[in-house]
Design an enzyme around this catalytic site. Structure first.
Site, mmCIF file in Angstrom:
data_model
loop_
_atom_site.group_PDB
_atom_site.id
_atom_site.type_symbol
_atom_site.label_atom_id
_atom_site.label_comp_id
_atom_site.label_asym_id
_atom_site.label_seq_id
_atom_site.Cartn_x
_atom_site.Cartn_y
_atom_site.Cartn_z
ATOM 1 N N HIS A 149 -56.123 61.867 6.668
ATOM 2 C CA HIS A 149 -54.807 62.317 7.467
ATOM 3 C C HIS A 149 -54.797 63.763 7.363
ATOM 4 O O HIS A 149 -54.508 64.574 8.323
ATOM 5 C CB HIS A 149 -53.267 61.674 6.984
ATOM 6 C CG HIS A 149 -52.344 62.239 7.490
ATOM 7 N ND1 HIS A 149 -51.692 61.893 8.570
ATOM 8 C CD2 HIS A 149 -51.236 63.080 6.893
ATOM 9 C CE1 HIS A 149 -50.912 62.509 8.830
ATOM 10 N NE2 HIS A 149 -50.452 63.336 7.787
ATOM 11 N N ARG A 157 -54.919 72.783 13.030
ATOM 12 C CA ARG A 157 -54.517 74.148 12.528
ATOM 13 C C ARG A 157 -55.584 75.352 12.214
ATOM 14 O O ARG A 157 -55.814 76.327 12.444
ATOM 15 C CB ARG A 157 -53.606 74.079 11.512
ATOM 16 C CG ARG A 157 -52.110 73.565 11.733
ATOM 17 C CD ARG A 157 -51.132 73.410 10.642
ATOM 18 N NE ARG A 157 -51.583 72.807 9.415
ATOM 19 C CZ ARG A 157 -51.564 71.557 9.198
ATOM 20 N NH1 ARG A 157 -50.871 70.848 10.146
ATOM 21 N NH2 ARG A 157 -52.211 71.163 8.042
ATOM 22 N N GLN A 255 -40.698 69.530 13.453
ATOM 23 C CA GLN A 255 -41.760 69.754 12.380
ATOM 24 C C GLN A 255 -42.577 71.069 12.430
ATOM 25 O O GLN A 255 -42.644 71.905 11.945
ATOM 26 C CB GLN A 255 -42.486 68.773 12.028
ATOM 27 C CG GLN A 255 -43.253 68.758 10.767
ATOM 28 C CD GLN A 255 -44.219 67.712 10.484
ATOM 29 O OE1 GLN A 255 -43.999 66.684 11.195
ATOM 30 N NE2 GLN A 255 -45.089 67.839 9.357
ATOM 31 N N LYS A 268 -38.225 65.780 8.934
ATOM 32 C CA LYS A 268 -38.587 64.560 7.892
ATOM 33 C C LYS A 268 -37.139 63.994 7.569
ATOM 34 O O LYS A 268 -37.060 62.841 7.237
ATOM 35 C CB LYS A 268 -39.204 65.080 6.963
ATOM 36 C CG LYS A 268 -40.653 65.801 7.175
ATOM 37 C CD LYS A 268 -41.745 64.463 7.614
ATOM 38 C CE LYS A 268 -43.042 65.008 7.504
ATOM 39 N NZ LYS A 268 -43.965 64.116 7.732
ATOM 40 N N THR A 375 -49.278 59.951 4.310
ATOM 41 C CA THR A 375 -49.954 58.872 5.190
ATOM 42 C C THR A 375 -51.327 58.457 5.092
ATOM 43 O O THR A 375 -52.140 59.431 4.641
ATOM 44 C CB THR A 375 -49.959 59.620 6.947
ATOM 45 O OG1 THR A 375 -48.658 60.472 6.988
ATOM 46 C CG2 THR A 375 -50.255 58.567 7.906
HETATM 47 CA CA CA Z 1 -45.352 62.234 4.904
#
Ligand code: CA
Length: 441
Positions: A149, A157, A255, A268, A375
């Site tokens: 993840h 990015r 986010q 979040k 994640t």
């Molecule tokens: Ca998380």
């Protein structure tokens, strides 16, 4: 530690437990529930253990005099509206409680007859009880230990160095929001906020347009340390109560706009869903395995994060699934659609390493504190544990069996997580589901 509570030949007189996908006799997870007819939170909430499709009532069993010694101490601590006092006791009373409940609920226990005679008072149908978040959570830390993840997000990015220079040295985390934790089954309201898509010139305020789930394992903690006194990695196990799920709901557009330079905040904090049952370290003992060896060329962790025993036995082999059920699928009676399969061996850091790292500066952990692993995605698209990965941040649509397509979650969509720990020679156990349905902004 393997003991009689892991014996695959033992069965329960609670018939639904035998062969139960999540809660056979060998699991006995801890949670807080309110008996039928009560609202949550309420004065009647108390600790219980899941057994098949029933809940074993620790407060009622205590009142009936079914416990002795350390188990009685543990049952007292679990009789209130949260499990914090039980978590503060450490592993020995918790293990004693597990062994006595196992003996009471087994078909061939020394106290089976006593328990069976009281069945009407100490067992409740789970489907008419209300579950709540199992502890009052003072602090919620969300790690980033799912390396696939982290790589998938980082690649967008910085394609040349997706993980950055620190990832393989530091169990990266941020402090998340404890006040907005909610239990499985409660709806999650689509958040509004300041959002800006890359192609837009200026931000606007409005409902999130990139609402996502994150498949994470929850780590429940206690007793914890005094401020200023780090927990050495070799002692971390004593401070880990058990595991469950966290869905770290994420508003990607909010986010992405707010996160530089300080990290996640309103994208979040609008809500995180936990599953109600804590599958204890004792129940998970058969499913402990070696931490996967680091790829050649990766640095050895610094000494405070390195423990030979932890490398040999500090990981877990638990299969995880994320599923989605849309309003249309629900109306048509279709089952939830599996979006991904991954597992806890996709974590780059062990849970003990997270505990050692969180406390290495003297920061104190308290009973009932919560970690999310980050994640958990597998190495290939079949394992990607969030929609931002599956849709490549909205670029790619995913087709569902209903004919609908999704990049991110729409109102009425429900995210569902399931887990399964299996090993030859042992009875498989699960976490119970973690569910949350998106409500309109
Ligand atoms: Ca998380």
């Amino acid at each position: 530690m393997i003991d009689e509570t892991h014996d695959p030949k033992r069965v329960s007189w609670v018939a639904s437990a035998n062969g139960h996908v999540d809660f056979p006799l060998q699991n006995l997870p801890l949670g807080v529930f309110s008996p039928p007819g009560n609202n949550v939170p309420d004065a009647k909430a108390r600790g219980g253990m899941a057994i098949g499709d029933k809940i074993f009532d620790l407060k009622a069993a205590l009142a009936a005099g079914l416990f002795s010694g350390e188990a009685e101490t543990a049952a007292k601590a679990a009789s209130g509206g949260s499990l914090n006092r039980l978590m503060a006791l450490g592993s020995a009373p918790r293990r004693a409680l597990r062994r006595q409940v196992f003996d009471l609920l087994a078909s061939d226990g020394t106290n089976t007859a006593k328990a069976r005679n009281l069945a009407g008072g100490i067992l409740h149908d789970a489907n008419v009880c209300a579950m709540q978040v199992p502890a009052q959570v003072a602090s919620f830390t969300d790690f980033f230990a799912g390396i696939h993840h982290a790589t998938n997000g980082g690649r967008r990015r910085n394609p040349n160095d997706p993980l950055g220079p620190n990832y393989k040295y530091v169990p990266v985390a941020y402090h998340s929001r404890a006040s907005s934790l909610q239990v499985s089954g409660q709806p999650i309201r689509r958040p509004s906020g300041q959002r800006k898509l890359p192609e837009e010139n200026a931000p606007t305020y409005g409902p999130c347009r990139k609402l996502d789930y994150e498949l994470e394992v929850a780590i429940w903690l206690g007793p914890g340390n005094r401020q200023g006194e780090p927990i050495p990695i070799a002692e971390a196990a004593e401070h880990i109560v058990g595991l469950g799920f966290v869905n770290d709901w994420s508003a990607r557009d909010i986010q992405q706009w707010e996160s530089a330079p300080l990290g996640p905040f309103l994208g979040k904090s609008f809500g995180s869903t936990v599953s109600p049952w804590i599958v204890t370290m004792e129940a998970l003992a058969p499913f402990r395995v070696a931490q996967p060896r680091r790829p050649a060329g990766d640095p050895r962790p610094l000494d405070y994060l390195w423990d030979e025993a932890d490398q040999r036995r500090g990981a877990f082999d638990i299969a995880l699934e994320a599923l989605v059920l849309t309003e249309k699928m629900r109306a048509a009676g279709q089952p939830p659609h599996r979006m991904s399969r991954s597992g806890t061996l996709d974590l780059y850091w062990t849970i003990a390493q997270m505990v050692a790292h969180q406390t290495c500066n003297g920061c104190n952990i308290e009973p009932g504190d919560l970690f999310g692993t980050g994640t958990i995605s597998g190495p290939t698209p079949e394992g990607w544990g969030s929609l931002s990965e599956l849709s490549q941040d909205g670029q790619k649509s995913n087709t569902l069996p209903s004919g609908e397509s999704r990049t991110f979650l729409e109102d009425g969509d429900e995210a569902i997580f399931r887990a399964r720990a299996s090993r030859a020679g042992y009875v498989s156990i699960g976490f119970g589901e973690c569910r949350g349905r998106v409500a309109a902004a």
